[in-house]
Design a protein around this motif. Sequence first.
Motif, PDB file in Angstrom:
ATOM      1  N   LEU A  25     -14.318  30.965  48.490  1.00  0.00           N
ATOM      2  CA  LEU A  25     -14.438  29.502  48.516  1.00  0.00           C
ATOM      3  C   LEU A  25     -15.896  29.166  48.784  1.00  0.00           C
ATOM      4  O   LEU A  25     -16.532  29.817  49.618  1.00  0.00           O
ATOM      5  N   ILE A  26     -16.417  28.130  48.090  1.00  0.00           N
ATOM      6  CA  ILE A  26     -17.867  27.916  48.191  1.00  0.00           C
ATOM      7  C   ILE A  26     -18.287  27.263  49.505  1.00  0.00           C
ATOM      8  O   ILE A  26     -19.413  27.429  49.940  1.00  0.00           O
ATOM      9  N   LYS A  27     -17.405  26.508  50.140  1.00  0.00           N
ATOM     10  CA  LYS A  27     -17.778  25.883  51.414  1.00  0.00           C
ATOM     11  C   LYS A  27     -16.550  25.302  52.100  1.00  0.00           C
ATOM     12  O   LYS A  27     -15.470  25.245  51.513  1.00  0.00           O
ATOM     13  N   ALA A  76     -17.590  10.786  40.438  1.00  0.00           N
ATOM     14  CA  ALA A  76     -17.484  11.945  41.324  1.00  0.00           C
ATOM     15  C   ALA A  76     -18.852  12.381  41.823  1.00  0.00           C
ATOM     16  O   ALA A  76     -19.041  12.633  43.018  1.00  0.00           O
ATOM     17  N   GLY A  77     -19.815  12.465  40.933  1.00  0.00           N
ATOM     18  CA  GLY A  77     -21.133  12.985  41.324  1.00  0.00           C
ATOM     19  C   GLY A  77     -21.106  14.508  41.348  1.00  0.00           C
ATOM     20  O   GLY A  77     -20.039  15.127  41.438  1.00  0.00           O
ATOM     21  N   MET A  78     -22.313  15.093  41.324  1.00  0.00           N
ATOM     22  CA  MET A  78     -22.422  16.543  41.114  1.00  0.00           C
ATOM     23  C   MET A  78     -21.787  17.364  42.239  1.00  0.00           C
ATOM     24  O   MET A  78     -21.177  18.400  41.995  1.00  0.00           O
ATOM     25  N   THR A  79     -21.914  16.914  43.489  1.00  0.00           N
ATOM     26  CA  THR A  79     -21.373  17.703  44.599  1.00  0.00           C
ATOM     27  C   THR A  79     -19.864  17.868  44.453  1.00  0.00           C
ATOM     28  O   THR A  79     -19.316  18.967  44.606  1.00  0.00           O
ATOM     29  N   THR A  80     -19.192  16.758  44.145  1.00  0.00           N
ATOM     30  CA  THR A  80     -17.731  16.810  43.999  1.00  0.00           C
ATOM     31  C   THR A  80     -17.338  17.574  42.736  1.00  0.00           C
ATOM     32  O   THR A  80     -16.365  18.344  42.746  1.00  0.00           O
ATOM     33  N   ILE A  81     -18.094  17.381  41.666  1.00  0.00           N
ATOM     34  CA  ILE A  81     -17.789  18.097  40.413  1.00  0.00           C
ATOM     35  C   ILE A  81     -17.819  19.606  40.668  1.00  0.00           C
ATOM     36  O   ILE A  81     -16.920  20.353  40.284  1.00  0.00           O
ATOM     37  N   GLU A  82     -18.877  20.031  41.351  1.00  0.00           N
ATOM     38  CA  GLU A  82     -19.044  21.462  41.632  1.00  0.00           C
ATOM     39  C   GLU A  82     -17.873  21.990  42.466  1.00  0.00           C
ATOM     40  O   GLU A  82     -17.331  23.064  42.204  1.00  0.00           O
ATOM     41  N   LEU A  83     -17.497  21.189  43.473  1.00  0.00           N
ATOM     42  CA  LEU A  83     -16.386  21.596  44.341  1.00  0.00           C
ATOM     43  C   LEU A  83     -15.104  21.744  43.521  1.00  0.00           C
ATOM     44  O   LEU A  83     -14.394  22.750  43.609  1.00  0.00           O
TER      45      LEU A  83
END
Length: 411
Positions: free
Chosen positions: A250-252, A311-318
């Motif tokens: 899991l990434i974070k 969403a924005g990039m942080t949420t997309i990545e998650l």
Amino acid sequence: MKLNNLPEAFVQATPLLQKIEEAGFEAYFVGGSVRDTILNQPIHDVDIATSAFPAEVKALFPRTIDIGIEHGTVLVLWAQEQYEITTFRTEAAYQDFRRPDKVDFVRSLQEDLKRRDFTINALALQKDGQIIDLFDGLADLDNQVLRAVGNPQERFHEDALRMMRGVRFVSQLGFELEARTFLAIQENHALLAKISVERVMIEFVKMLLGTHRNQALKAFVATECYQYCPGLRPYGEALLRMADLPALPLIKEEAAWVLLLDQLHLNAHEVRPFLKAWKCSNACIRQVQAGYQFLLMRKASDWTDSALYQAGMTTIELVESLLPFIGQDGCLNDVEARYQALPIHQLQDLAVNGRDLLQAFDRPSGPWLKDVLQQLEASVVKRNIANQQEALLLFAQAYLEHAEKSQPKAK
Ligand code: ATP
Ligand code: MG
């Protein structure tokens, strides 16, 4: 056992041990860094235990900070680094199954190692590389076993958090809980109710983020520890299902929470109370709520441009990072390229702002401004209009005229 090549972090800290020893005291490296060195894993913080009392430690070093002096810990600033030096201690007077507020300082290493949680965490390392192993921690490291130091029943009564730490180490190390230790956790799991949520949460998150999460989740359920964790009591089966997901990293922390929520099938309105009960920070809650919302969307369909923008990039990545857990392929590169190609990424990127609108349309400021800006924003993101001032103002005019026609009094 003697280690031949100490990791650089220990070598750098060796002068501290030397200084303490020259003053007539004992000093050792202890805790996770010793364990991880023997396991050939990278180490984070180098902790030092000593027979010197806090005032004696402070007298030896020019730059110190009292970070937990009542627990015997002095922070020493040394060559750009910081080291926690803690006086040997016993925690004789336990009350209420929690770590005591007060500790007794002692001069004996053995007393100090005796009060540590697991044998693999009760090793001490001398500056010459010699390991002191009073509780067969080395054999347990070799056999990949988590065994409480001494009598497990007593140890979990002294501090019930140790049970969660045990499950957390299963996840981080892939070790088995030794039979008596496991049974003692099973028998005493209800004592977790006595422990502050904040302390439990730290261990729970470390468990979710560990490499051997699936093995740990099974132990977490089998010992019934989950029953005394916020909001989890009805979810034993869901947690076991989660333990069958692919063993991927899991990434974070926020990704761990989102995956958990998804496995528990929580409704959107249950998310905030659940995370509040765990005492997650507001920033974490916001990110997890967004992540969960867009994960549910993404499970059903591909990203739209509007969803990418919202969403924005942080949420997309998650979200993309979680798709492989649920049998879908994440393709972050493609999605990121689509996100980067959006005409705008925030309201401020629009070629008009509120002031431009006030100037262009001779109207007093009011709710219409926000409404028009939102319409422009959505239309630009969907590429219905270009992000150019002239085009936006024309669109705004048409929109306002239309709004007035359908709602004559609207201003
Ligand atoms: P990490 O790699 O996550 O830091 P760690 O083992 O170093 O793992 P810490 O919480 O940093 O864990 O604690 C340092 C050491 O202090 C442990 O290795 C253990 O010896 C002792 N310790 C920590 N918490 C407890 C506890 N609740 N009961 C007994 N001993 C503990
Ligand atoms: Mg540590």
